[in-house]
Design a protein around this motif. Structure first.
Motif, short mmCIF file in Angstrom:
data_model
loop_
_atom_site.label_atom_id
_atom_site.label_comp_id
_atom_site.label_asym_id
_atom_site.label_seq_id
_atom_site.Cartn_x
_atom_site.Cartn_y
_atom_site.Cartn_z
N LEU A 347 0.81 -1.20 -0.04
CA LEU A 347 -0.10 -0.03 0.01
C LEU A 347 0.79 1.44 -0.06
CD1 LEU A 347 -2.76 1.26 0.18
CD2 LEU A 347 -2.56 1.13 2.85
N PHE A 348 1.81 1.44 0.98
CA PHE A 348 2.51 2.47 0.88
C PHE A 348 3.50 2.69 -0.10
CE2 PHE A 348 1.26 2.16 5.54
CZ PHE A 348 0.53 3.47 5.54
N ASN A 349 3.98 1.70 -0.72
CA ASN A 349 4.59 1.97 -2.09
C ASN A 349 3.94 2.43 -3.12
OD1 ASN A 349 7.79 0.79 -2.16
ND2 ASN A 349 6.79 -0.51 -0.73
N ALA A 350 2.70 2.04 -3.22
CA ALA A 350 1.73 2.70 -4.03
C ALA A 350 1.37 4.15 -3.82
CB ALA A 350 0.56 1.62 -4.12
N VAL A 351 1.30 4.30 -2.54
CA VAL A 351 1.04 5.88 -2.13
C VAL A 351 2.21 6.64 -2.43
CG1 VAL A 351 0.87 7.41 -0.35
CG2 VAL A 351 -0.22 5.26 -0.30
N ARG A 352 3.27 6.35 -2.41
CA ARG A 352 4.60 7.12 -2.80
C ARG A 352 4.61 7.17 -4.39
NH1 ARG A 352 9.20 9.63 -0.95
NH2 ARG A 352 10.05 10.66 -2.89
N ASP A 353 4.39 6.06 -5.06
CA ASP A 353 4.39 5.90 -6.54
C ASP A 353 3.33 7.05 -7.25
OD1 ASP A 353 6.24 4.00 -6.59
OD2 ASP A 353 4.97 2.33 -6.95
N PHE A 356 2.87 10.89 -3.36
CA PHE A 356 2.68 11.59 -1.99
C PHE A 356 3.53 10.88 -1.01
CE2 PHE A 356 -1.61 11.30 -4.02
CZ PHE A 356 -2.03 12.43 -3.71
N LYS A 357 4.32 11.99 -0.02
CA LYS A 357 5.10 11.50 0.70
C LYS A 357 4.63 11.40 2.54
CE LYS A 357 9.20 13.37 0.20
NZ LYS A 357 10.33 14.23 -0.04
N SER A 467 9.34 5.35 1.71
CA SER A 467 9.70 6.75 1.78
C SER A 467 8.39 7.60 1.98
CB SER A 467 10.48 7.18 0.45
OG SER A 467 11.65 6.60 0.40
N VAL A 468 7.54 6.91 2.68
CA VAL A 468 6.34 7.88 3.15
C VAL A 468 6.29 7.93 4.51
CG1 VAL A 468 3.62 7.73 3.19
CG2 VAL A 468 4.87 6.81 1.12
#
Length: 598
Positions: A347-353, A356-357, A467-468
């Motif tokens: 999920l957080f890899n998708a957020v950064r992609d 969003f940080k 990196s989020v």
């Protein structure tokens, strides 16, 4: 937000410091800084969130106070104004740059002035000998791991376990009782990690180290307990306003901010409140390719539609899980048996992609407001005059204690007889016989031990792997303070759990979300861990007889019976046990290699 590391009264070459920094680069790819002299060194990897052009660490004051920190200081604007009035001057507007002046003004009590999440390291060179201070936030949102050598009086520390092991003087060794502690609570509670001699600084703790005095650690005093009004509606209204305020200040950043919406009460409420002040809010939900139990995406979509947010559906294919799991275990640094770790990572890899940080989540609401079925079961058992303690502890683990011991070899059971309890006695003592009601004691146990160990470290490590920065409104002091002051009936009653939080959310969320049965946010491994699916073959290979015999802890026949049972009668406990043992084997292989038995 950053990653930090350092050593004190020890030796580390510039090459070692670069290696440690490289192992944490994912958590701070935007900059790197170090300071070192004879016998000490500190450094950081920066994830730039506030004042993107400033914020270089270590922060300094008169070259005699040097600070690195990981986290966010939400009240930095007010603190900077107060310190400026005292005569201090600042070169930028980054949140962390107030820390050296704050320490200079208030000494070790400087952390009492902070509103935020943090792990801080201060080098003070003003005295006859250097002094190191480490400090953690009130609830453990930002972990800090360390290795203390009493004989040498040397200390190494870092934000992540693999990075700590990058120091040459920190050799990894497996904690022998770790497997049992892990299966008892899904990850070790307390200060001990799965590595022998490597510990984690507890929440709300200050540690001071000098060469001659050695190491001194103390827990900071909790704030005075609140007294809430008798009117339930007034309490719910107060909670709603506190959450509204906290969500508002957690949205402040110099980079795009999103929210995570699982479709349950907690994250949905955060999203609804964030949308009140953020006109172009983006929210993310994760689901799995195919038709699986407990899919919540329709509820998350309803929340987004009502709040008017930009909805992002992240979908991952279960066929990719074996490839993802190795990365998940590495970033955690030690086993965590919750299958949701894999989803969290993706999920957080998708957020950064998606650009969003920063992301706000609903984590910790269950611990603060009484959201777990094990809490309800314990309070009902106690009210009926029935035992509750052993059943409650069993509910924390992968499987009940008697079944856990049946998995082990005779040699491992004998070794455990010489070790301490799987859950630290300083945690279970107050839980069993402390002051207050059963639910009040459980709440303090969950907040003080389970939340930081099992939950917050998972969120921190797996968000920062992409990196989020995750921000946690339910962990803010004002919200936790109100939650701790609630009476039992304001947490759990005959109608359900988290009663005050549901009352606070009334009118802000779709009825379908408010009225739906509570379900855990998890990965449906009982359905996925069956013959014919990639996870099945992967687990079978990880738990092959030669591996288990070489380790000597888990009985081969017991594991074979688990697979047979799961193939014929799939069950949640059986599936979770297989999953947990597989995760432990991945961890052992990554950090200690694989010995081949016969």
């Amino acid at each position: 937000m950053c990653r930090i590391y350092g050593f004190f009264n020890a030796k580390a070459t510039p090459h070692e410091l670069r290696a440690v920094a490289a192992l944490q680069h994912h958590g701070g790819p935007d900059g790197r800084g170090t300071a070192r002299a004879g016998g000490w060194g500190i450094g950081n990897n920066r994830l730039a969130i506030v004042d993107l052009d400033g914020g270089a660490q270590p922060y300094e004051l008169d070259d005699r106070i040097k600070v690195v920190f990981n986290g966010e200081i939400y009240n930095h604007v007010r603190l900077r104004a107060e310190l400026t009035a005292k005569g201090y001057r600042f070169d930028d507007h980054c949140d962390g740059n107030v820390l050296p002046a704050l320490y200079h003004a208030y000494g070790d009590a400087f952390v009492d002035h902070l509103d935020g999440m943090y792990a801080i390291a201060v080098i003070d060179l003003r005295g006859a000998e250097p002094r190191l201070l480490l400090a953690t936030d009130h609830i453990g949102m930002k972990p800090l791991y360390y290795r203390w050598e009493p004989g040498a009086r040397s200390l190494h520390f870092s934000s992540e376990l693999p990075a700590l092991l990058g120091f040459g003087e920190v050799a990894p060794a497996e904690w022998e009782a770790g497997l049992d502690a892990y299966l008892a609570t899904k990850t070790p509670f307390g200060e001990q990690t799965m590595f022998d001699g490597v510990r984690v600084l507890p929440p709300s703790t200050t540690m001071i180290c000098t060469e001659y005095a050695g190491l001194r650690t103390y827990r900071r005093e909790p704030p005075v307990a609140e007294v809430l009004p008798e009117d339930d509606a007034a309490v719910a209204g107060d909670l709603r306003e506190r959450l509204r305020h906290e969500v508002g200040q957690l949205l402040v950043a110099d980079v795009p901010v999103a929210t995570i919406t699982s479709g349950g009460l907690d994250s949905s409420l955060v999203t609804a409140l964030a949308a009140e002040s953020e006109t172009e809010l983006h929210t993310f939900n994760i689901a799995y390719t195919g038709n699986w139990p407990a899919d919540e995406r329709r509820f998350a979509r309803q929340v987004s539609d009502r709040a008017g947010t930009n909805y992002h559906q992240v979908e991952i294919d279960p066929a990719t899980f074996p490839d993802l799991l190795s990365d998940v275990v590495w970033h955690l640094g030690q086993p965590n048996a919750d299958p949701i770790t894999l989803s969290t990572y993706a999920l957080f890899n998708a957020v950064r992609d998606s650009g969003f940080k920063v992301a706000l989540t609903g984590d910790a609401a269950d611990e603060v407001f009484g959201g777990y079925s094990r809490m309800t079961a314990a309070t009902r058992a106690d009210a009926a005059g029935k035992p509750w303690y052993d059943n409650y502890l069993d509910a924390l683990g992968v499987l009940p204690a008697t079944e856990r011991y049946a998995l082990y070899t005779d040699d491992y059971r004998a070794a455990l007889a010489e070790s301490g309890p799987a859950i630290p006695a300083d945690a279970t003592g107050p839980l069993a016989t402390g002051e207050g009601s059963v639910l009040a004691r459980i709440t303090e146990f969950e907040l003080g031990h389970r939340l930081p160990a099992y939950h917050l470290r998972r969120v921190d490590h797996l968000s920062m792997s992409g990196s989020v920065e995750v921000r946690l409104p339910f962990c803010q002091r004002s919200v936790v303070s109100l939650g701790r002051a609630l009476s039992d009936r304001r947490r759990i009653d005959d109608t359900g759990v988290k009663r005050t939080l549901y009352a606070a959310a009334a009118g802000l969320l779709p009825d379908a979300v408010l009225n739906r049965p509570k379900q855990p946010f998890t990965l449906p491994i009982t359905a996925m861990l069956t013959p014919g699916w990639p996870l099945w073959d992967y687990a079978r290979d990880l738990l092959a007889a030669p591996r288990l015999k070489a380790a000597g802890q888990v009985d081969v026949s017991a594991v074979d019976r688990l697979f047979t049972r799961q193939a014929t009668e799939p069950g949640d406990t059986t599936a979770l046990t297989i999953w947990a043992l597989a995760v432990h084997e991945i961890w052992r292989e990554q950090f200690f290699g694989t010995k081949r038995g016969r």
